[in-house]
Design a protein around this motif. Structure first.
Motif: not given
Length: 358
Positions: A126-150
């Protein structure tokens, strides 16, 4: 306490319950034992009136969590038929749903690297905090997978076609772009996180946040949204790639080249999953779909091959099967969405975490 239990540290500090993912050498990659530990702790804290706020952080300096432990998935898919991975995902996706329905403020400090399963234990909060260091990705297609975990749920809700772009290319975004895409809520400078944690131990989230939240450094996606929305609105992955190459923008060409290095099957299944997610309704229904897709991936060749190329042998030259987009048929894609019978996750039919009164 066992080594597995040590991988998740749980402590009540004043009015705050703090979970720390504690595998810094593995960038806090999630194991099945960690998922079970987080779930058990949340169940306890939901019912404990002394815990008013839940906070999740990652040990070390590099990030919150780089995702699931894909080395374990690789070994299981090769030697064990995938049963252990399916059981891991079943518990992980249930945890993702529990986080989304947590009856108390769930504060995720998305500092540093947050990828794959790391998004699952943070971006549903419910409260999601990012910083100047945040690096966020769903990189699954690069390993032959599909974005999951919602992930397909979250990315399907992003403005325009930004989520489609992130899902297909696996692009990593910083704080401003995470806020734009709806993957985060607030920006707090990283040097203020220790002070923020101290404040959350003594005061309510709503009282604390205003004095910490600031403006994120400029992002990149907003400036590209016009061509992203046009190119990724196409009906097929082939047409998306064609539009990207024809667009003329250097970033569009880079996106197309990035996609062509990914698993063709994973790209087509990902696009289908995102489009279907938009009409499925609640998170639980999308997690049910993702579970079908993930389990199907265990018996397809590209997941094992992708992990081998990226993580095991690290030759970065996966041999995808089929090797091209045109070879991936509609039937190939449909197989990933086939019902699982009595193995369904069934979160949307009521077998999901129940909310507990405050």
């Amino acid at each position: 306490m066992s080594a597995h239990e040590d991988a998740v540290l749980a402590a009540v500090e004043g009015r705050m319950g703090r979970l720390t993912l504690n595998r810094p050498r593995a960038l806090n990659a999630l194991t099945h034992e960690m998922v079970r530990g987080i779930t058990a702790t949340l169940e306890e804290w939901e019912r404990d009136p002394a815990v008013e706020t839940v906070v999740i952080t990652g040990a070390g300096e590099r990030g919150l969590c780089a995702g699931g432990d894909i080395r374990q998935i690789h070994a299981d898919a090769r030697a064990g038929g995938g049963d252990a991975s399916a059981a891991f995902w079943r518990d992980e996706y249930r945890l993702n749903a529990r986080i989304a329905r947590c009856p108390k403020p769930y504060v995720a400090l998305m500092d540093g690297i947050v990828m794959g399963g790391g998004v699952g234990v943070s971006a549903h909060g419910s409260v999601r905090i990012v910083t100047e260091r945040s690096r966020i990705a769903m990189p699954e297609t690069g390993i032959g997978f599909v974005p999951d975990v919602g992930g397909t749920y979250l990315l399907a809700l992003a403005p325009g076609q930004l989520g489609t772009h992130l899902a297909l290319t696996g692009t990593t975004v910083g704080a401003a772009d995470a806020l734009l895409c709806g993957l985060a809520d607030h920006f707090v400078p990283s040097h203020r996180l220790p002070e923020l944690l101290q404040a959350l131990a003594t005061r309510a989230v709503t009282d604390v946040l205003p004095s910490f939240v600031g403006a994120a450094p400029p992002g990149e996606l907003g400036a590209h949204q016009e061509w992203i929305d046009h190119c990724y609105a196409a009906d097929t992955v082939e047409e998306i790639v064609s539009r990207l190459f024809a667009n003329g923008a250097p970033a569009a060409k880079t996106a197309a080249e990035s996609m062509l290095a990914k698993s063709p099957t994973a790209l087509k299944v990902t696009l289908a999953a995102l489009r279907k997610a938009r009409s499925l309704g609640p998170l639980e229904a999308v997690l049910d779909q993702e579970y079908r897709v993930s389990c199907a991936a265990l018996s397809a060749p590209d997941l094992v091959e992708g992990i081998r190329a990226q993580v095991i042998d690290k030759d970065r030259t996966p041999r995808w099967t089929p090797a091209t987009l045109t070879e991936v048929t509609d039937d190939d894609v449909a197989r990933f969405f086939a019902p699982l019978g009595d193995r369904e996750l069934s979160l949307a039919t009521g077998d999901c975490p129940q909310e507990v009164p405050w």
